[in-house]
Design an enzyme around this catalytic site. Structure first.
Site, PDB file in Angstrom:
ATOM      1  N   SER A  52     -23.960  13.750  -3.551  1.00  0.00           N
ATOM      2  CA  SER A  52     -22.942  14.811  -4.088  1.00  0.00           C
ATOM      3  C   SER A  52     -22.604  16.030  -3.220  1.00  0.00           C
ATOM      4  O   SER A  52     -23.459  16.198  -2.175  1.00  0.00           O
ATOM      5  CB  SER A  52     -23.425  15.112  -5.569  1.00  0.00           C
ATOM      6  OG  SER A  52     -24.538  16.152  -5.156  1.00  0.00           O
ATOM      7  N   HIS A 112     -22.984  14.616 -17.893  1.00  0.00           N
ATOM      8  CA  HIS A 112     -23.778  14.739 -17.033  1.00  0.00           C
ATOM      9  C   HIS A 112     -25.203  15.286 -17.072  1.00  0.00           C
ATOM     10  O   HIS A 112     -25.401  16.167 -17.861  1.00  0.00           O
ATOM     11  CB  HIS A 112     -23.161  15.556 -16.089  1.00  0.00           C
ATOM     12  CG  HIS A 112     -22.151  14.718 -14.963  1.00  0.00           C
ATOM     13  ND1 HIS A 112     -20.940  15.392 -14.861  1.00  0.00           N
ATOM     14  CD2 HIS A 112     -22.270  13.757 -13.991  1.00  0.00           C
ATOM     15  CE1 HIS A 112     -20.233  14.286 -14.110  1.00  0.00           C
ATOM     16  NE2 HIS A 112     -20.979  13.570 -13.646  1.00  0.00           N
ATOM     17  N   ASP A 117     -20.094  11.898  -3.541  1.00  0.00           N
ATOM     18  CA  ASP A 117     -19.940  12.101  -4.891  1.00  0.00           C
ATOM     19  C   ASP A 117     -19.291  13.485  -5.410  1.00  0.00           C
ATOM     20  O   ASP A 117     -19.783  14.599  -4.832  1.00  0.00           O
ATOM     21  CB  ASP A 117     -21.127  11.879  -5.706  1.00  0.00           C
ATOM     22  CG  ASP A 117     -21.251  11.533  -6.999  1.00  0.00           C
ATOM     23  OD1 ASP A 117     -19.886  11.125  -7.720  1.00  0.00           O
ATOM     24  OD2 ASP A 117     -22.098  11.888  -7.782  1.00  0.00           O
ATOM     25  N   VAL A 165     -25.361   7.046 -11.510  1.00  0.00           N
ATOM     26  CA  VAL A 165     -26.407   7.507 -12.109  1.00  0.00           C
ATOM     27  C   VAL A 165     -27.430   8.188 -11.125  1.00  0.00           C
ATOM     28  O   VAL A 165     -27.611   7.991  -9.837  1.00  0.00           O
ATOM     29  CB  VAL A 165     -27.844   6.127 -12.468  1.00  0.00           C
ATOM     30  CG1 VAL A 165     -28.726   6.772 -13.508  1.00  0.00           C
ATOM     31  CG2 VAL A 165     -26.862   5.109 -12.917  1.00  0.00           C
ATOM     32  N   GLY A 181     -22.494  10.198 -15.256  1.00  0.00           N
ATOM     33  CA  GLY A 181     -23.248  10.627 -16.400  1.00  0.00           C
ATOM     34  C   GLY A 181     -24.040   9.490 -17.371  1.00  0.00           C
ATOM     35  O   GLY A 181     -24.422   9.682 -18.538  1.00  0.00           O
ATOM     36  N   ASP A 199     -12.830  15.514  -6.622  1.00  0.00           N
ATOM     37  CA  ASP A 199     -12.903  15.829  -8.124  1.00  0.00           C
ATOM     38  C   ASP A 199     -12.078  16.963  -8.451  1.00  0.00           C
ATOM     39  O   ASP A 199     -12.651  18.215  -8.229  1.00  0.00           O
ATOM     40  CB  ASP A 199     -14.315  16.030  -8.456  1.00  0.00           C
ATOM     41  CG  ASP A 199     -14.531  16.281  -9.834  1.00  0.00           C
ATOM     42  OD1 ASP A 199     -13.711  16.511 -10.604  1.00  0.00           O
ATOM     43  OD2 ASP A 199     -15.909  16.505 -10.276  1.00  0.00           O
TER      44      ASP A 199
HETATM   45  O1  G3H Z   1     -21.928  11.390 -10.220  1.00  0.00           O
HETATM   46  C1  G3H Z   1     -23.096  11.120 -10.565  1.00  0.00           C
HETATM   47  C2  G3H Z   1     -23.394  10.825 -11.889  1.00  0.00           C
HETATM   48  O2  G3H Z   1     -22.168  10.942 -12.835  1.00  0.00           O
HETATM   49  C3  G3H Z   1     -24.840  11.057 -12.359  1.00  0.00           C
HETATM   50  O3  G3H Z   1     -24.746  11.507 -13.784  1.00  0.00           O
HETATM   51  O4  G3H Z   1     -27.037  12.387 -13.381  1.00  0.00           O
HETATM   52  O5  G3H Z   1     -26.031  12.310 -15.732  1.00  0.00           O
HETATM   53  O6  G3H Z   1     -26.781   9.974 -14.508  1.00  0.00           O
HETATM   54  P1  G3H Z   1     -26.352  11.624 -14.335  1.00  0.00           P
HETATM   55 ZN    ZN Z   2     -20.716  12.367 -11.819  1.00  0.00          ZN
END
Ligand code: G3H
Ligand code: ZN
Length: 292
Positions: free
Chosen positions: A50, A177, A84, A228, A206, A106
């Protein structure tokens, strides 16, 4: 094996009518564990980093990309690299130069017109580079809190994809998230409606907060890329806590990061089995590592 491209892994998942896991990397240990899990599971995987994780590493995508790409190159399974939640287009550009094959631009917190404009520009540039572009419409709930209120409007999603020519779309259907428990309620009817309006692969964000059965349902109703992160970090941090509590004099980081990496691998294997719907088999190499 050569490094895979996100576009190809997403397309393959669509053809097989399954999901493709996109698992977040923060440390080298994450990448090592996820690639091992992919090999043990016989499943392809997308390593994703990310913008926040890159900022943690001084904002430079090159070192972490080099590590992920080296692991991908040596892996016996296809492994791709994705940026990401990038809010800056210039970061997308640096990531592609560093060897990423895809990115998420984003602009979901901006108004609709601004989101369209930024996404269209990013998607067009991506096409020229042979990169795969993901965008988000509907803003998946915020960091740290269970904020499942946001929803993607199906008609708007159809228009958004037409106007931007984006390759993949992240949608808000009830996940949020960074949830520490799997208690999100996905709106699967909404997913079906969006699927009816949108002809590009859909992305679930998320996912850590989504019960496993709902992840299966979401894939069967048209989610392809499944993101994830928190579940992996939960496993990692629990293992570190345990090791440090076991020995308050522990100094060598390998003594707690090793178990943490194994814990990430275990969680990643579970996720790959769930998302790719493949039977996770234990390879001789895996057994050997456990007994070392
Ligand atoms: O972009 C990454 C995901 O949306 C991760 O979300 O940490 O809730 O699994 P999470
Ligand atoms: Zn995300």
């Amino acid at each position: 094996m050569t490094i895979a491209r996100t576009a190809d892994l997403v397309q393959r998942a669509q053809e097989l009518r399954t999901g493709i896991a996109a698992l977040n990397v923060i440390q080298l240990e994450h990448a090592e564990a996820i690639v091992r899990a992919a090999e043990c599971s016989g499943a392809p995987v997308i390593l994703q980093v990310s913008e926040n994780a890159l900022l943690y590493h001084s904002g430079d995508p090159v070192p972490i990309a080099a590590a992920c790409l080296a692991l991908a190159r040596r892996s016996s399974m296809p492994v791709a690299l994705h940026l990401d939640h990038a809010t800056s287009f210039s970061l997308c550009r640096s990531a592609i130069e560093a060897g990423f094959s895809s990115y998420m631009i984003d602009a979901s917190s901006a108004d609709y017109e601004t989101n369209v404009q930024l996404t269209r520009e990013a998607a067009q540039w991506g096409r020229e580079q042979g990169a795969w572009t993901e965008a988000e419409l509907g803003e998946v709930g915020g960091k740290g809190a269970h904020a499942p209120g946001a929803r993607t409007d199906p008609a708007e999603a159809g228009r958004f994809v037409e106007e931007t020519k984006v390759d993949g779309l992240a949608i808000a259907i009830g996940s949020s998230h960074a949830m520490a428990t799997q208690s999100a309620n996905l709106d699967l009817r909404l997913l079906e409606s969006i699927r009816g309006e949108v002809n590009v692969p859909l992305v679930l964000h998320g996912t850590s907060g989504v019960p496993d059965d709902s992840v299966r349902d979401a894939i069967s109703l048209g989610i392809t890329k499944v993101n994830v992160s928190t579940q992996l970090n939960k496993a990692m941090s629990s293992a570190i806590r345990l090791e440090l509590a076991r020995d308050p004099d522990l100094i060598d980081p390998r003594r707690y990061l090793g178990p943490a990496r194994d814990a990430i691998e275990g969680q990643a294997r579970h996720l790959l089995g769930l998302i790719n719907q493949v039977h996770v088999r234990e390879t001789p190499d895996m057994k050997e590592r456990k007994t070392q």
